[in-house]
Design a protein around this motif. Structure first.
Motif, PDB file in Angstrom:
ATOM      1  N   UNK A 176      30.510  17.602   1.751  1.00 24.79           N
ATOM      2  CA  UNK A 176      30.239  18.770   0.919  1.00 24.79           C
ATOM      3  C   UNK A 176      31.458  19.212   0.115  1.00 24.79           C
ATOM      4  N   UNK A 177      32.607  18.613   0.404  1.00 25.44           N
ATOM      5  CA  UNK A 177      33.851  18.899  -0.336  1.00 25.44           C
ATOM      6  C   UNK A 177      34.211  20.393  -0.314  1.00 25.44           C
ATOM      7  N   UNK A 178      34.155  20.972   0.856  1.00 18.02           N
ATOM      8  CA  UNK A 178      34.511  22.378   1.027  1.00 18.02           C
ATOM      9  C   UNK A 178      36.012  22.464   1.289  1.00 18.02           C
ATOM     10  N   UNK A 179      36.741  23.277   0.542  1.00 18.58           N
ATOM     11  CA  UNK A 179      38.181  23.427   0.813  1.00 18.58           C
ATOM     12  C   UNK A 179      38.426  23.830   2.263  1.00 18.58           C
ATOM     13  N   UNK A 180      39.341  23.149   2.921  1.00 20.86           N
ATOM     14  CA  UNK A 180      39.574  23.379   4.343  1.00 20.86           C
ATOM     15  C   UNK A 180      40.130  24.768   4.631  1.00 20.86           C
ATOM     16  N   UNK A 181      40.653  25.433   3.620  1.00 22.64           N
ATOM     17  CA  UNK A 181      41.221  26.769   3.813  1.00 22.64           C
ATOM     18  C   UNK A 181      40.176  27.787   4.267  1.00 22.64           C
ATOM     19  N   UNK A 182      38.903  27.492   4.063  1.00 25.49           N
ATOM     20  CA  UNK A 182      37.852  28.415   4.488  1.00 25.49           C
ATOM     21  C   UNK A 182      37.655  28.400   6.008  1.00 25.49           C
ATOM     22  N   UNK A 183      38.103  27.342   6.689  1.00 25.55           N
ATOM     23  CA  UNK A 183      37.743  27.142   8.092  1.00 25.55           C
ATOM     24  C   UNK A 183      38.844  27.589   9.058  1.00 25.55           C
ATOM     25  N   UNK A 256      30.818  30.839   0.134  1.00 27.68           N
ATOM     26  CA  UNK A 256      32.155  30.961   0.704  1.00 27.68           C
ATOM     27  C   UNK A 256      33.136  31.556  -0.301  1.00 27.68           C
ATOM     28  N   UNK A 257      33.026  31.170  -1.561  1.00 32.07           N
ATOM     29  CA  UNK A 257      33.928  31.717  -2.584  1.00 32.07           C
ATOM     30  C   UNK A 257      33.691  33.199  -2.787  1.00 32.07           C
TER      31      UNK A 257
END
Length: 387
Positions: A176-183, A256-257
């Motif tokens: 899904x190419x979600x930036x890891x900074x969200x996790x 998330x954004x």
């Protein structure tokens, strides 16, 4: 007996251990269950359906005295019969009842129940996921030979190696190419049958003030998200309720954004105006009085994870070479007293979740900021597109 059954349904999960039934009431409940199962046309006795009786007994088994007495008086024999002759909903709750009643002080007697292990083995191949999961949980718990005690007596399996299901879910999330900074990956948690059994978790928990039950997302895997400062300010782990919100995979990064769930009519991060999803109620197509301009969540992933909300997507898991179906949802904190509990809107006539009435399984709120994202949860399974 009516009062006891009602009490078993309305008491929150974390208070079930306080409900101790007298011997006469427990004997009568087990008797009417046997009577109900002897009626092949209705599965009813004394105004109760066998399904309702088993759910009530399962809730009462939260008390150790009730659990041991039910097992001693042959309740498990009735559960075996129900798994053999009942429909899918009855099979699930009967297998769950076996799972709940299996403890260090009852396991040996339960294992000796004639036909139990055979029927659980057969149901592990059920075409219905909820039945299959319930049978797998009960079978695995009964197979545990070495346990240690956790939180006052729940048997926990010895740890095994890396969970392949969690690894598959990780690969899907990576796609899904979600930036890891969200996790915040230290709080990731897998809810496959094996991991759930190893932890000794229950199926339902009570959280918040006032207390409210929610179901663990069985069969899913949670990838924890970093929490905003207001989560600490409002002490959400202690005070807020838990719920789930199914969505499309293409919406995950946008949500998330933006940092929170939005409702139709809102403008999301990047300028896109949120609309009702295709096939959902809209202003020109909805029941009288229904407000579509709300955020919708549920205490049950079995509702929030339905195809109508958690859109199924074909996903090729390259390391295994399997073509899978993947879904996404969010686990959220929701502020108590900010939402209304309402009836399901997916046209389901059978009970969706044994714990929650279909009339109260959909929660809705118009309060922006009244939800906080706790985790992205995903489910990666075979190629069936069924809910």
């Amino acid at each position: 007996m009516n009062a006891l059954m009602t009490m078993s349904y309305i008491v929150e999960v974390d208070q079930q251990h306080l409900v101790q039934a007298n011997v006469g009431s427990m004997e009568f409940i087990i008797k009417i269950l046997a009577d109900a199962l002897s009626n092949p046309d209705t599965h009813q006795s004394e105004g109760f359906h066998a399904y309702e009786i088993v759910v009530g007994l399962t809730n009462l088994a939260g008390n150790g005295h009730n659990r041991k007495y039910a097992v001693a008086k042959g309740a498990v024999d009735a559960f075996v019969k129900m798994m053999k002759v009942g429909d899918e909903n009855e099979q699930e709750v009967a297998a769950n009842a076996v799972w709940v009643m299996t403890a260090d002080d009852t396991k040996d007697k339960i294992r000796q129940t004639n036909g139990l292990m055979d029927v659980l083995q057969a149901l592990k191949d059920s075409r219905t996921e909820a039945v299959r999961q319930a049978a797998e949980r009960a079978y695995l718990k009964l197979q545990i030979t070495q346990v240690y005690q956790k939180f006052g007596g729940s048997p926990v399996a010895p740890k095994t190696g890396k969970c392949e299901y969690k690894e598959r879910c990780k690969r899907f999330v990576a796609s899904l190419n979600i930036p890891d900074a969200f996790f915040d990956h230290q709080f990731d948690l897998c809810y496959c049958t094996t991991c759930h059994t190893q932890r000794g978790d229950r199926l339902y928990y009570t959280r918040g003030q006032p207390p409210k039950d929610y179901g663990l997302p069985m069969g899913w895997c949670r990838f924890a998200l970093g929490l905003p400062p207001k989560a600490k300010v409002h002490n959400v782990f202690e005070k807020w309720h838990r719920a789930f919100h199914g969505t499309k995979k293409d919406a995950v990064v946008k949500i998330l954004e933006g940092g929170e769930l939005l409702m139709p009519g809102d403008v999301a991060f990047g300028g896109e105006k949120i609309k009702e999803r295709e096939g959902h109620f809209k202003d020109d197509w909805k029941p009288g009085g229904f407000d579509t301009k709300k955020i919708f969540v549920s205490p049950s992933i079995r509702y929030a994870g339905h195809n109508a909300y958690a859109t199924p997507n074909r996903y090729e898991d390259k390391p295994s070479g399997q073509v899978c179906i993947a879904r996404v949802a969010f686990q959220v904190f929701i502020r108590p007293n900010s939402y209304e509990a309402g009836e399901q809107t997916i046209g389901e006539t059978n009970q969706i979740d044994p714990k929650f009435s279909n009339q109260e399984i959909e929660w809705s709120t118009k309060e922006r900021g009244g939800t906080i994202l706790q985790g992205l949860i995903v489910k990666v399974e075979g190629t069936s597109m069924d809910p």
